[in-house]
Design an enzyme around this catalytic site. Structure first.
Site, PDB file in Angstrom:
ATOM      1  N   GLY A 165      18.602 -13.433   2.956  1.00 50.00           N
ATOM      2  CA  GLY A 165      19.273 -12.856   4.132  1.00 50.00           C
ATOM      3  C   GLY A 165      20.239 -13.831   4.780  1.00 50.00           C
ATOM      4  N   THR A 182      23.355 -14.049   4.548  1.00 49.75           N
ATOM      5  CA  THR A 182      24.622 -13.449   4.995  1.00 49.75           C
ATOM      6  C   THR A 182      24.460 -12.662   6.294  1.00 49.75           C
ATOM      7  N   GLN A 224      22.982 -11.991  10.412  1.00 46.32           N
ATOM      8  CA  GLN A 224      23.141 -12.719  11.683  1.00 46.32           C
ATOM      9  C   GLN A 224      22.289 -13.990  11.711  1.00 46.32           C
ATOM     10  N   ASP A 225      20.972 -13.816  11.526  1.00 48.64           N
ATOM     11  CA  ASP A 225      20.068 -14.966  11.659  1.00 48.64           C
ATOM     12  C   ASP A 225      20.264 -15.971  10.536  1.00 48.64           C
ATOM     13  N   LEU A 278      15.826  -8.798  -3.177  1.00 51.56           N
ATOM     14  CA  LEU A 278      14.365  -8.730  -2.990  1.00 51.56           C
ATOM     15  C   LEU A 278      13.728  -7.622  -3.827  1.00 51.56           C
ATOM     16  N   ALA A 287      15.608 -11.610   4.652  1.00 49.44           N
ATOM     17  CA  ALA A 287      16.272 -10.430   4.094  1.00 49.44           C
ATOM     18  C   ALA A 287      15.470  -9.172   4.416  1.00 49.44           C
ATOM     19  N   GLN A 296      16.232  -4.509   4.991  1.00 48.85           N
ATOM     20  CA  GLN A 296      16.991  -3.404   5.583  1.00 48.85           C
ATOM     21  C   GLN A 296      16.501  -3.397   7.019  1.00 48.85           C
ATOM     22  N   SER A 309       8.471  -8.763  13.251  1.00 55.22           N
ATOM     23  CA  SER A 309       9.275  -8.133  14.301  1.00 55.22           C
ATOM     24  C   SER A 309       8.435  -7.532  15.414  1.00 55.22           C
ATOM     25  N   GLU A 315       9.082  -4.869  16.615  1.00 65.71           N
ATOM     26  CA  GLU A 315       9.036  -3.439  16.279  1.00 65.71           C
ATOM     27  C   GLU A 315       7.644  -3.052  15.758  1.00 65.71           C
ATOM     28  N   TYR A 347      10.685   1.331   9.196  1.00 67.69           N
ATOM     29  CA  TYR A 347      10.986  -0.102   9.276  1.00 67.69           C
ATOM     30  C   TYR A 347       9.793  -0.853   9.882  1.00 67.69           C
ATOM     31  N   ARG A 367      26.144 -10.292  15.685  1.00 67.74           N
ATOM     32  CA  ARG A 367      25.237  -9.171  15.507  1.00 67.74           C
ATOM     33  C   ARG A 367      25.950  -8.035  14.771  1.00 67.74           C
TER      34      ARG A 367
HETATM   35  P1  NAP Z   1      20.785  -8.556   9.371  1.00 64.88           P
HETATM   36  O1  NAP Z   1      21.960  -9.129  10.100  1.00 64.88           O
HETATM   37  O2  NAP Z   1      20.724  -7.091   9.145  1.00 64.88           O
HETATM   38  O3  NAP Z   1      20.692  -9.308   7.952  1.00 64.88           O
HETATM   39  C1  NAP Z   1      19.870  -8.831   6.924  1.00 64.88           C
HETATM   40  C2  NAP Z   1      20.086  -9.689   5.687  1.00 64.88           C
HETATM   41  O4  NAP Z   1      19.244  -9.206   4.639  1.00 64.88           O
HETATM   42  C3  NAP Z   1      21.522  -9.647   5.133  1.00 64.88           C
HETATM   43  O5  NAP Z   1      21.846 -10.919   4.649  1.00 64.88           O
HETATM   44  C4  NAP Z   1      21.398  -8.648   3.992  1.00 64.88           C
HETATM   45  O6  NAP Z   1      22.377  -8.842   2.987  1.00 64.88           O
HETATM   46  C5  NAP Z   1      20.034  -9.040   3.463  1.00 64.88           C
HETATM   47  N1  NAP Z   1      19.417  -8.028   2.603  1.00 64.88           N
HETATM   48  C6  NAP Z   1      19.212  -6.719   2.880  1.00 64.88           C
HETATM   49  N2  NAP Z   1      18.587  -6.123   1.865  1.00 64.88           N
HETATM   50  C7  NAP Z   1      18.391  -7.065   0.904  1.00 64.88           C
HETATM   51  C8  NAP Z   1      17.813  -7.058  -0.385  1.00 64.88           C
HETATM   52  N3  NAP Z   1      17.291  -5.944  -0.927  1.00 64.88           N
HETATM   53  N4  NAP Z   1      17.787  -8.221  -1.086  1.00 64.88           N
HETATM   54  C9  NAP Z   1      18.323  -9.340  -0.568  1.00 64.88           C
HETATM   55  N5  NAP Z   1      18.904  -9.401   0.646  1.00 64.88           N
HETATM   56  C10 NAP Z   1      18.930  -8.274   1.379  1.00 64.88           C
HETATM   57  O7  NAP Z   1      19.425  -8.960  10.105  1.00 64.88           O
HETATM   58  P2  NAP Z   1      19.158 -10.122  11.185  1.00 64.88           P
HETATM   59  O8  NAP Z   1      19.379  -9.567  12.544  1.00 64.88           O
HETATM   60  O9  NAP Z   1      19.820 -11.373  10.765  1.00 64.88           O
HETATM   61  O10 NAP Z   1      17.570 -10.278  11.042  1.00 64.88           O
HETATM   62  C11 NAP Z   1      16.997 -11.179  10.092  1.00 64.88           C
HETATM   63  C12 NAP Z   1      15.569 -10.755   9.797  1.00 64.88           C
HETATM   64  O11 NAP Z   1      14.809 -10.772  10.993  1.00 64.88           O
HETATM   65  C13 NAP Z   1      15.431  -9.339   9.237  1.00 64.88           C
HETATM   66  O12 NAP Z   1      14.337  -9.348   8.347  1.00 64.88           O
HETATM   67  C14 NAP Z   1      15.096  -8.499  10.456  1.00 64.88           C
HETATM   68  O13 NAP Z   1      14.384  -7.337  10.076  1.00 64.88           O
HETATM   69  C15 NAP Z   1      14.241  -9.481  11.224  1.00 64.88           C
HETATM   70  N6  NAP Z   1      14.235  -9.320  12.675  1.00 64.88           N
HETATM   71  C16 NAP Z   1      15.407  -9.264  13.360  1.00 64.88           C
HETATM   72  C17 NAP Z   1      15.378  -9.181  14.737  1.00 64.88           C
HETATM   73  C18 NAP Z   1      16.660  -9.134  15.548  1.00 64.88           C
HETATM   74  O14 NAP Z   1      16.582  -8.755  16.716  1.00 64.88           O
HETATM   75  N7  NAP Z   1      17.797  -9.545  14.987  1.00 64.88           N
HETATM   76  C19 NAP Z   1      14.143  -9.159  15.425  1.00 64.88           C
HETATM   77  C20 NAP Z   1      12.970  -9.238  14.676  1.00 64.88           C
HETATM   78  C21 NAP Z   1      13.013  -9.336  13.296  1.00 64.88           C
HETATM   79  P3  NAP Z   1      23.834  -8.129   3.077  1.00 64.88           P
HETATM   80  O15 NAP Z   1      24.657  -8.997   3.989  1.00 64.88           O
HETATM   81  O16 NAP Z   1      24.272  -8.149   1.663  1.00 64.88           O
HETATM   82  O17 NAP Z   1      23.620  -6.764   3.645  1.00 64.88           O
HETATM   83  N1  GDD Z   2      21.609   1.262  17.449  1.00 60.73           N
HETATM   84  C1  GDD Z   2      21.700   2.053  18.533  1.00 60.73           C
HETATM   85  N2  GDD Z   2      22.819   2.827  18.704  1.00 60.73           N
HETATM   86  N3  GDD Z   2      20.677   2.051  19.421  1.00 60.73           N
HETATM   87  C2  GDD Z   2      20.811   2.830  20.530  1.00 60.73           C
HETATM   88  C3  GDD Z   2      21.943   3.620  20.765  1.00 60.73           C
HETATM   89  C4  GDD Z   2      22.990   3.631  19.809  1.00 60.73           C
HETATM   90  O1  GDD Z   2      23.997   4.299  19.955  1.00 60.73           O
HETATM   91  N4  GDD Z   2      21.769   4.261  21.958  1.00 60.73           N
HETATM   92  C5  GDD Z   2      20.580   3.880  22.427  1.00 60.73           C
HETATM   93  N5  GDD Z   2      19.984   3.019  21.567  1.00 60.73           N
HETATM   94  C6  GDD Z   2      18.649   2.427  21.739  1.00 60.73           C
HETATM   95  C7  GDD Z   2      17.709   2.633  20.554  1.00 60.73           C
HETATM   96  O2  GDD Z   2      17.154   3.965  20.582  1.00 60.73           O
HETATM   97  C8  GDD Z   2      16.690   1.538  20.814  1.00 60.73           C
HETATM   98  O3  GDD Z   2      15.721   1.979  21.725  1.00 60.73           O
HETATM   99  C9  GDD Z   2      17.508   0.436  21.473  1.00 60.73           C
HETATM  100  O4  GDD Z   2      18.766   1.030  21.840  1.00 60.73           O
HETATM  101  C10 GDD Z   2      17.765  -0.782  20.580  1.00 60.73           C
HETATM  102  O5  GDD Z   2      18.289  -0.317  19.346  1.00 60.73           O
HETATM  103  P1  GDD Z   2      18.833  -1.351  18.234  1.00 60.73           P
HETATM  104  O6  GDD Z   2      19.832  -2.260  18.828  1.00 60.73           O
HETATM  105  O7  GDD Z   2      19.250  -0.538  17.056  1.00 60.73           O
HETATM  106  O8  GDD Z   2      17.578  -2.263  17.920  1.00 60.73           O
HETATM  107  P2  GDD Z   2      16.025  -1.944  17.672  1.00 60.73           P
HETATM  108  O9  GDD Z   2      15.278  -2.391  18.889  1.00 60.73           O
HETATM  109  O10 GDD Z   2      15.808  -0.572  17.201  1.00 60.73           O
HETATM  110  O11 GDD Z   2      15.711  -2.919  16.440  1.00 60.73           O
HETATM  111  C11 GDD Z   2      16.160  -4.285  16.467  1.00 60.73           C
HETATM  112  O12 GDD Z   2      15.174  -5.105  17.025  1.00 60.73           O
HETATM  113  C12 GDD Z   2      13.953  -5.197  16.254  1.00 60.73           C
HETATM  114  C13 GDD Z   2      13.023  -6.123  17.030  1.00 60.73           C
HETATM  115  O13 GDD Z   2      12.411  -5.434  18.064  1.00 60.73           O
HETATM  116  C14 GDD Z   2      16.512  -4.674  15.029  1.00 60.73           C
HETATM  117  O14 GDD Z   2      17.157  -5.933  15.046  1.00 60.73           O
HETATM  118  C15 GDD Z   2      15.267  -4.800  14.168  1.00 60.73           C
HETATM  119  O15 GDD Z   2      15.627  -5.365  12.890  1.00 60.73           O
HETATM  120  C16 GDD Z   2      14.297  -5.742  14.882  1.00 60.73           C
HETATM  121  O16 GDD Z   2      13.128  -5.909  14.130  1.00 60.73           O
END
Ligand code: NAP
Ligand code: GDD
Length: 344
Positions: free
Chosen positions: A8, A10, A12-13, A64, A86, A88, A130, A132, A153, A188
């Site tokens: 992962g 490529t 954000q994190d 993966l 990494a 979805q 997460s 989530e 998810y 992001r």
């Molecule tokens: P992101 O921006 O969506 O990045 C996801 C990464 O996973 C990308 O590099 C993507 O590659 C790669 N990937 C997706 N499917 C793959 C596969 N089948 N094989 C190999 N690589 C794959 O997510 P992020 O926000 O950086 O989050 C990083 C991790 O933390 C994720 O596991 C996410 O679920 C978890 N997380 C995120 C948050 C948050 O708030 N950001 C909070 C809690 C947990 P491509 O660039 O090719 O698509």
């Molecule tokens: N994406 C999106 N688009 N969300 C919206 C919208 C919209 O137009 N309008 C309202 N929301 C609300 C969603 O219903 C959700 O309650 C909240 O905004 C946050 O949505 P996201 O930013 O898509 O994030 P998330 O909380 O569902 O998931 C993210 O955080 C998780 C950790 O708690 C992702 O980064 C997950 O990968 C991560 O695990």
């Protein structure tokens, strides 16, 4: 020189973590997916020609979903630390692609753990778990809070959480779960709510758009700043003992609060621009996530400095600046009407 493998990279994190580890003197290996267009824009600034003898960042094709490839790479790289980021990662998309999400976000983790085990690599392992996973369990949430996932998810992340713990207990692997609450940044993905809002604010300010269509504005989230969270991931792998940690700010803001703060920072009244579209609702919603990160503070000395209101300002400023400095990106990347892009 310590060696790390990031899946992962490529994302954000992954991009912030690669920066952090390179700055700490690591050799960094990243797993990237082959795609028909370049998908490395978040790490292009870190890339060095591998012929350069000082290069410390190396990218490898892999996925993966391909366990054999993971074993080959683990054997070849022999990393000291593995960060499994990494996935979805989009909750709304996981309702559209539940099986694919299960295969990558869930089973993908055990493929990687099994590759570590089979390759006999002596490494420390980080799993991107997460908030989530807490889903319907009310806040505040910490490491002892029961899971109640509300999406494919979230369910896939619960599976990954438990297999990570299982490999720790069964095989003595130094494996940890970082249970991270939402964290955001100018990098992001553009369909997560914060970036969708701050990008729209910049485009509305520039006169390129008028309406912003959104779903549930009542959801509560605890939004922190991604660069601080990747520092927390690294600290988890430097600890004496493997255990699981929550990272969060403890903030309690609705989506509406984030929208209002972002528009206000650009001198705009959000109520004039934001419209409702039910396609952005989820079949089951996670109403409120607010984390208690006191364990990470006590054991790792980790404390977040950027809280949600400042985060909104950072992201709006970055999107305004991006519009100014990238010439006319709306020509290269027009904001297509909703019905032409997947709902997310
Ligand atoms: P992101 O921006 O969506 O990045 C996801 C990464 O996973 C990308 O590099 C993507 O590659 C790669 N990937 C997706 N499917 C793959 C596969 N089948 N094989 C190999 N690589 C794959 O997510 P992020 O926000 O950086 O989050 C990083 C991790 O933390 C994720 O596991 C996410 O679920 C978890 N997380 C995120 C948050 C948050 O708030 N950001 C909070 C809690 C947990 P491509 O660039 O090719 O698509
Ligand atoms: N994406 C999106 N688009 N969300 C919206 C919208 C919209 O137009 N309008 C309202 N929301 C609300 C969603 O219903 C959700 O309650 C909240 O905004 C946050 O949505 P996201 O930013 O898509 O994030 P998330 O909380 O569902 O998931 C993210 O955080 C998780 C950790 O708690 C992702 O980064 C997950 O990968 C991560 O695990």
């Amino acid at each position: 020189m310590p060696r790390a493998l990031i899946t992962g990279i490529t994302g954000q994190d992954g991009s912030y973590l690669a920066e952090l580890l390179l700055a700490k003197g690591y050799e960094v290996h990243g797993l990237i997916r082959r795609s028909s267009t370049f998908n490395t824009s978040r790490i292009d600034h870190l890339y060095q020609d591998p012929h350069d003898p000082t290069a410390r960042l190396f990218l490898h094709y892999g996925d993966l979903s391909d366990g054999a490839r993971l074993i080959t790479l683990l054997t070849k790289i022999d990393p000291d630390e593995v960060y499994n980021l990494a996935a979805q990662s989009h909750v709304r998309v996981s309702f559209d692609e539940p099986e694919h999400t299960g295969d990558t976000t869930g089973i993908g983790s055990i493929r990687l753990l099994e590759a570590v085990r089979v390759a006999g690599v002596k490494c420390r392992y980080y799993q991107a778990s997460s908030s989530e996973m807490f889903g319907a369990t009310p806040p505040p949430q910490n490491e002892d809070t029961p899971f109640y996932p509300r999406s494919p998810y979230g369910a896939a992340k619960v599976y990954s959480y438990w297999v990570t713990r299982n490999y720790r207990e069964a095989y003595g692997l130094f494996a940890v779960n970082g249970i991270l609450f939402n964290h955001e940044s100018p990098r992001r993905g553009e369909t997560f709510v914060t970036r969708k809002v701050t990008r729209a604010v910049a485009r509305i300010k520039a006169g390129l758009e008028h309406d912003l269509y959104m779903g549930n504005l009542d959801a509560v989230r605890d939004w922190g700043y991604a660069p601080e969270y990747v520092e927390g991931m690294w600290r988890m792998l430097q600890a004496d003992e493997p255990t699981d940690y929550v990272l969060a700010t403890g903030g309690n803001f609705t989506v509406r609060d984030f929208v209002a703060a972002s528009f206000e920072h650009a001198g705009l009244d959000w109520e004039k621009y934001v419209r409702f579209d039910e396609r952005y609702l989820r079949p089951t919603e996670v109403d409120a996530l607010v984390g208690d990160a006191s364990k990470a503070e006590e054991k790792l000395g980790w404390t977040p400095r950027v809280h949600t209101p400042e985060l909104a300002r950072i992201m709006v400023d970055a999107d305004l600046e991006a519009l100014e400095h990238e010439g006319r990106p709306w020509i290269d990347r027009p904001n297509l009407p909703d019905w032409k892009i997947p709902v997310a």
